[in-house]
Design an enzyme around this catalytic site. Structure first.
Site, PDB file in Angstrom:
ATOM      1  N   GLY A 101      40.134  39.774  44.903  1.00  0.00           N
ATOM      2  CA  GLY A 101      39.435  41.057  44.945  1.00  0.00           C
ATOM      3  C   GLY A 101      37.963  40.835  44.671  1.00  0.00           C
ATOM      4  N   LYS A 136      34.056  52.541  24.156  1.00  0.00           N
ATOM      5  CA  LYS A 136      34.954  52.792  25.296  1.00  0.00           C
ATOM      6  C   LYS A 136      35.457  54.211  25.150  1.00  0.00           C
ATOM      7  CE  LYS A 136      36.793  50.310  28.704  1.00  0.00           C
ATOM      8  NZ  LYS A 136      36.172  49.181  29.414  1.00  0.00           N
TER       9      LYS A 136
HETATM   10  P1  NAD Z   1      40.260  44.052  42.337  1.00  0.00           P
HETATM   11  O1  NAD Z   1      41.218  45.182  42.287  1.00  0.00           O
HETATM   12  O2  NAD Z   1      39.077  44.127  43.227  1.00  0.00           O
HETATM   13  O3  NAD Z   1      41.045  42.703  42.736  1.00  0.00           O
HETATM   14  C1  NAD Z   1      42.198  42.289  42.105  1.00  0.00           C
HETATM   15  C2  NAD Z   1      42.891  41.259  43.000  1.00  0.00           C
HETATM   16  O4  NAD Z   1      44.003  40.725  42.314  1.00  0.00           O
HETATM   17  C3  NAD Z   1      43.425  41.830  44.307  1.00  0.00           C
HETATM   18  O5  NAD Z   1      43.196  40.892  45.350  1.00  0.00           O
HETATM   19  C4  NAD Z   1      44.927  41.953  44.050  1.00  0.00           C
HETATM   20  O6  NAD Z   1      45.697  41.863  45.244  1.00  0.00           O
HETATM   21  C5  NAD Z   1      45.133  40.738  43.179  1.00  0.00           C
HETATM   22  N1  NAD Z   1      46.359  40.744  42.371  1.00  0.00           N
HETATM   23  C6  NAD Z   1      46.932  41.783  41.697  1.00  0.00           C
HETATM   24  N2  NAD Z   1      48.061  41.349  41.095  1.00  0.00           N
HETATM   25  C7  NAD Z   1      48.189  40.039  41.379  1.00  0.00           C
HETATM   26  C8  NAD Z   1      49.125  39.046  41.051  1.00  0.00           C
HETATM   27  N3  NAD Z   1      50.173  39.343  40.285  1.00  0.00           N
HETATM   28  N4  NAD Z   1      48.943  37.794  41.524  1.00  0.00           N
HETATM   29  C9  NAD Z   1      47.867  37.478  42.293  1.00  0.00           C
HETATM   30  N5  NAD Z   1      46.946  38.383  42.638  1.00  0.00           N
HETATM   31  C10 NAD Z   1      47.101  39.647  42.195  1.00  0.00           C
HETATM   32  O7  NAD Z   1      39.849  43.791  40.819  1.00  0.00           O
HETATM   33  P2  NAD Z   1      38.581  43.009  40.292  1.00  0.00           P
HETATM   34  O8  NAD Z   1      37.473  43.962  40.083  1.00  0.00           O
HETATM   35  O9  NAD Z   1      38.379  41.803  41.131  1.00  0.00           O
HETATM   36  O10 NAD Z   1      39.084  42.604  38.832  1.00  0.00           O
HETATM   37  C11 NAD Z   1      39.951  41.506  38.637  1.00  0.00           C
HETATM   38  C12 NAD Z   1      40.067  41.250  37.137  1.00  0.00           C
HETATM   39  O11 NAD Z   1      38.773  40.973  36.590  1.00  0.00           O
HETATM   40  C13 NAD Z   1      40.614  42.405  36.312  1.00  0.00           C
HETATM   41  O12 NAD Z   1      41.335  41.842  35.233  1.00  0.00           O
HETATM   42  C14 NAD Z   1      39.369  43.086  35.777  1.00  0.00           C
HETATM   43  O13 NAD Z   1      39.621  43.797  34.575  1.00  0.00           O
HETATM   44  C15 NAD Z   1      38.492  41.880  35.518  1.00  0.00           C
HETATM   45  N6  NAD Z   1      37.052  42.159  35.495  1.00  0.00           N
HETATM   46  C16 NAD Z   1      36.438  42.717  36.567  1.00  0.00           C
HETATM   47  C17 NAD Z   1      35.064  42.929  36.532  1.00  0.00           C
HETATM   48  C18 NAD Z   1      34.319  43.495  37.729  1.00  0.00           C
HETATM   49  O14 NAD Z   1      33.096  43.520  37.680  1.00  0.00           O
HETATM   50  N7  NAD Z   1      34.968  43.909  38.774  1.00  0.00           N
HETATM   51  C19 NAD Z   1      34.322  42.603  35.383  1.00  0.00           C
HETATM   52  C20 NAD Z   1      34.982  42.006  34.303  1.00  0.00           C
HETATM   53  C21 NAD Z   1      36.349  41.792  34.376  1.00  0.00           C
END
Ligand code: NAD
Length: 368
Positions: free
Chosen positions: A180, A78
């Site tokens: 999301g 990282k």
């Molecule tokens: P994103 O920003 O697209 O979506 C996040 C969603 O969570 C949004 O709808 C936001 O409004 C909502 N949110 C934020 N705070 C909140 C709360 N307190 N209560 C309810 N909803 C809330 O992010 P993402 O890419 O979907 O990632 C989500 C999680 O998954 C993160 O922890 C990220 O690290 C993890 N993750 C993502 C990926 C990926 O490929 N995108 C891969 C592995 C892990």
């Protein structure tokens, strides 16, 4: 930059901690290459003003475990550029390109996007040093959030776990926290497999309908920028109530530590599939295990994104991505569940043991 490296590391890593400075343009960065026994390390480049070596190391170790657990020929690393990600595009380009030139010789590290960086940043890195993942489509990139790579993998893990606890996926009730990239695609792919979405939240509120929310219509609504709570097909509710909603499968897909000892007793679901990273505290996971609630840990369930990135790196196509995610996540979820039952341990411990044994085995093939 505060330098604090005591208490970092064990017998698998990290192999390198680099502190990079280019005072003329104000670049300060940290790179941690944790372990490369399985192959060159994949890991994101984060941009944030308050990064520490400890944080970058913990994220690098998480990548080592996730990549090994997913059975990828890649180690974990990282890096972090210590800067405000909201800086101007010009400033960002200067910082990212300078950072890339400074890691040119660190060929065992393949950078990818992370918080504060995106596919455009990776295009700059690729342009400078010829290696990066998470690229724009015109450069051979596979847009993992657009195709829903991580959410798809979460759905596969949920299907395997549901069969383990005897819940038929068709007609099962699903709640998703965070709508999301991960949450909406997990809901979409589980919906295709017959699950009924009964509640969902985002950062602005929550909504429920025990007869089922129309997933495609909700995705369209959300993509227009509207909060889920204003969706006409359900009843608005308080976000905190989502934990206690009546359902079979609960998917955290938003923030870390949302399930704690203070709220986990409200859960009615029998399955928790970790879409977000570390969504439950250690104590919460133990309490759920005692109550017979099966948890599939993050580095097994949400590995779809990094599997997609690895397929991209090896020149694979978009159509190969879903097939590879399905195969790897199905196998690894099954192995985690088998080990956890056989050795009477939490699925997270079983998955970590599986990843560590793969890394240690790979380390035996390396020279000293
Ligand atoms: P994103 O920003 O697209 O979506 C996040 C969603 O969570 C949004 O709808 C936001 O409004 C909502 N949110 C934020 N705070 C909140 C709360 N307190 N209560 C309810 N909803 C809330 O992010 P993402 O890419 O979907 O990632 C989500 C999680 O998954 C993160 O922890 C990220 O690290 C993890 N993750 C993502 C990926 C990926 O490929 N995108 C891969 C592995 C892990």
């Amino acid at each position: 930059m505060e330098i604090k490296i005591h208490n970092i590391g064990d017998n698998i890593g990290p192999e390198k901690i680099l502190l990079l400075r280019q005072p003329r343009i104000g670049l300060e960065a940290i790179v941690v290459v944790d372990n490369v026994a399985c192959g060159p390390a994949i890991g994101g480049v984060r941009m944030a003003p308050d990064l520490t070596i400890d944080e970058v190391y913990r994220l690098a170790r998480a990548m080592t475990l996730k990549n090994a657990a997913a059975g990828l020929p890649h180690g974990g690393a990282k890096s972090g550029i210590i800067a405000d990600p909201a800086c101007s595009r010009e400033q960002k380009e200067i910082l990212v390109r300078t950072f890339a030139r400074m890691i040119r010789e660190l060929t065992e590290y393949i950078p990818g996007p992370d918080m504060g960086t995106n596919e455009e940043c990776m295009a700059w890195v690729k342009d400078e040093i010829g290696r990066a993942i998470g690229l724009p489509r015109v450069l051979g990139g596979i847009p993992l959030d657009e195709i829903g790579a991580t959410g798809f993998g979460v759905a596969v893990a949920a299907e395997v776990a549901a069969s383990e606890v005897g819940i038929p996926l068709k007609g099962s009730h699903l709640a998703v926290q965070g709508f999301g990239a991960v949450g909406m695609h997990a809901a979409k792919f589980l919906g295709k497999r017959g699950a009924i979405l009964v509640a969902v939240s985002d950062s602005r509120g929550a909504i429920q309908n025990q007869n089922g929310l129309d997933i495609d219509a909700l995705i369209k609504h959300k993509k227009k920028g509207s909060p889920v709570q204003t969706f006409p097909g359900g009843q608005a509710m308080d976000s905190d109530e989502l934990v206690g909603i009546k359902c079979d499968i609960w998917i955290p897909a938003a923030r870390p530590d949302v399930l704690t000892e203070n709220n986990v007793d409200q859960l009615k679901a029998r399955l928790v599939i970790h879409g977000a990273n570390i969504p439950a505290t250690e104590t919460a996971e133990q309490l759920m295990h005692k109550r017979g609630i099966l948890n599939i840990p993050d580095f097994i369930a949400n590995a779809g994104g990094v599997i997609c990135a690895a397929v991209e790196y090896h020149g694979g196509s978009e159509s190969q991505v879903m097939e590879t995610i399905e195969e790897k996540i199905r196998t690894n979820t099954l192995e985690t569940l088998e080990r956890s039952k056989k050795e009477n341990m939490l699925p997270r411990e079983a998955a970590a043991k599986m990843a560590y044994s793969r890394i240690k085995k790979a380390m035996t093939y390396r020279g000293t």
